[in-house]
Design an enzyme around this catalytic site. Structure first.
Site, PDB file in Angstrom:
ATOM      1  N   GLU A  63       4.226  -0.246   8.762  1.00 21.93           N
ATOM      2  CA  GLU A  63       3.234   0.127   9.772  1.00 21.93           C
ATOM      3  C   GLU A  63       3.584  -0.531  11.104  1.00 21.93           C
ATOM      4  OE1 GLU A  63       1.427   1.954  11.357  1.00 21.93           O
ATOM      5  OE2 GLU A  63      -0.386   2.105  10.106  1.00 21.93           O
TER       6      GLU A  63
ATOM      7  N   ARG B   4       0.827  -1.209   0.000  1.00 20.12           N
ATOM      8  CA  ARG B   4       0.000   0.000   0.000  1.00 20.12           C
ATOM      9  C   ARG B   4       0.864   1.263   0.000  1.00 20.12           C
ATOM     10  NH1 ARG B   4      -0.395  -2.566   5.006  1.00 20.12           N
ATOM     11  NH2 ARG B   4      -0.491  -1.357   6.929  1.00 20.12           N
TER      12      ARG B   4
ATOM     13  N   HIS C 299       3.417   4.899   6.623  1.00 17.75           N
ATOM     14  CA  HIS C 299       2.162   4.451   7.242  1.00 17.75           C
ATOM     15  C   HIS C 299       1.799   5.355   8.421  1.00 17.75           C
ATOM     16  CE1 HIS C 299       2.412   0.611   5.030  1.00 17.75           C
ATOM     17  NE2 HIS C 299       3.705   0.896   5.071  1.00 17.75           N
TER      18      HIS C 299
HETATM   19  O1  LIG Z   1      -2.665  -0.635  10.491  1.00 21.21           O
HETATM   20  C1  LIG Z   1      -3.744  -0.017  10.437  1.00 21.21           C
HETATM   21  O2  LIG Z   1      -4.824  -0.504  10.809  1.00 21.21           O
HETATM   22  C2  LIG Z   1      -3.775   1.383   9.872  1.00 21.21           C
HETATM   23  O3  LIG Z   1      -2.955   1.488   8.806  1.00 21.21           O
HETATM   24  C3  LIG Z   1      -3.419   2.403  10.946  1.00 21.21           C
HETATM   25  O4  LIG Z   1      -4.322   2.195  11.913  1.00 21.21           O
HETATM   26  P1  LIG Z   1      -4.656   3.143  13.149  1.00 21.21           P
HETATM   27  O5  LIG Z   1      -5.027   4.509  12.625  1.00 21.21           O
HETATM   28  O6  LIG Z   1      -5.833   2.430  13.785  1.00 21.21           O
HETATM   29  O7  LIG Z   1      -3.463   3.157  14.037  1.00 21.21           O
END
Ligand SMILES: O=C(O)[C@H](O)COP(=O)(O)O
Length: 247
Positions: A87, A60, A182
């Protein structure tokens, strides 16, 4: 003065479904692709140029970078993919719906899981198929470097070494750097750059696909940070991210 541009990936399929994603490697939606292309068009219109781009090893972010560079007609730029920009690992929450979890455990608990600095979500079992210990892209890492869950503090502990050994030296050498990453790897970097306290970082949310510009002094200390384009739209999109974890 140096300029650094950070961009969170565009909307992903699991953003659309409001599912915790973490290290799960999901695609962009058509909206996410459009956001990435709009970000590139905006950067081009504002005269931004880059010498190198960094991203994670998750598609992504990689696809966001590719669409953004394509909209800038800069597909040829060198790109470095670094797992340390991934992330935050969402552990046992990966795949679960954020609003459903808030209904089950309450908004306050979900806020702790999503935004507290040092409380990680429940860990995955090492062999859980939702985990990444068996994923070939991490095969060269020591097994325990592939997390089973992470809090933001854990994410900071891998993002800042990437800053210290790759990003900061590139910027200091005069290269103009774009980072596509991320929500929480960007929050980790922002916390460090702006020296944001553990309690205050809870309120920081990063919208999808909007370039965030840092102006840095000679020591890479921030002078200014701002979203490119419509500031009100960026604030609204950040508030919508905050609300994703409510029942
Ligand atoms: O990994 C995830 O779910 C999203 O990319 C970031 O999530 P969050 O805003 O709930 O931390």
């Amino acid at each position: 003065m140096y300029k650094l541009v950070l961009i969170r990936h565009g909307e992903s399929t699991w953003n659309l479904e409001n599912r915790f994603t973490g290290w799960t490697d999901v695609e962009l939606t058509d909206t996410g692709i459009a956001q990435a292309r709009a970000a590139g068009a905006l950067l081009k219109a504002e005269g931004y140029e880059f010498d190198v781009a960094y991203t994670s090893v998750l598609k992504r972010a990689i696809h966001t970078l590719n669409h953004c560079l394509d909209a800038m007609d800069r597909d040829w730029l060198p790109v470095v993919k670094d797992w340390r920009l991934n992330e935050r690992h969402y552990g046992g929450l990966q795949g679960l719906n954020k609003a459903d979890m808030a209904k089950q455990y309450g908004d306050a608990q979900v806020l702790v899981w999503r935004r507290s600095y040092d409380t990680p979500p429940p860990a995955l079992e090492a062999a859980d198929p939702r985990g990444q210990r068996q994923d070939v892209r991490y095969a060269k890492l020591p097994a325990d470097a592939v997390p089973l869950t992470e809090c933001l503090k854990d994410t900071v502990a891998r993002v800042i070494p990437a800053w210290d050994d790759a990003l900061a030296p590139a910027i200091k050498s005069g290269q103009r750097v774009l980072i596509a990453a991320h929500g929480n790897s960007i929050r980790a970097l922002i916390k460090f750059l702006d020296n944001i306290g553990d309690d205050d970082i809870v309120g920081v949310n990063i919208p999808n696909g909007i370039p965030l510009v840092y102006e840095l002094d000679a020591d890479l200390k921030p002078i200014k940070r701002y979203y490119l384009g419509d500031a009100e739209a960026a604030a609204k999109a950040a508030a919508a991210v905050a609300n994703q974890g409510k029942a």
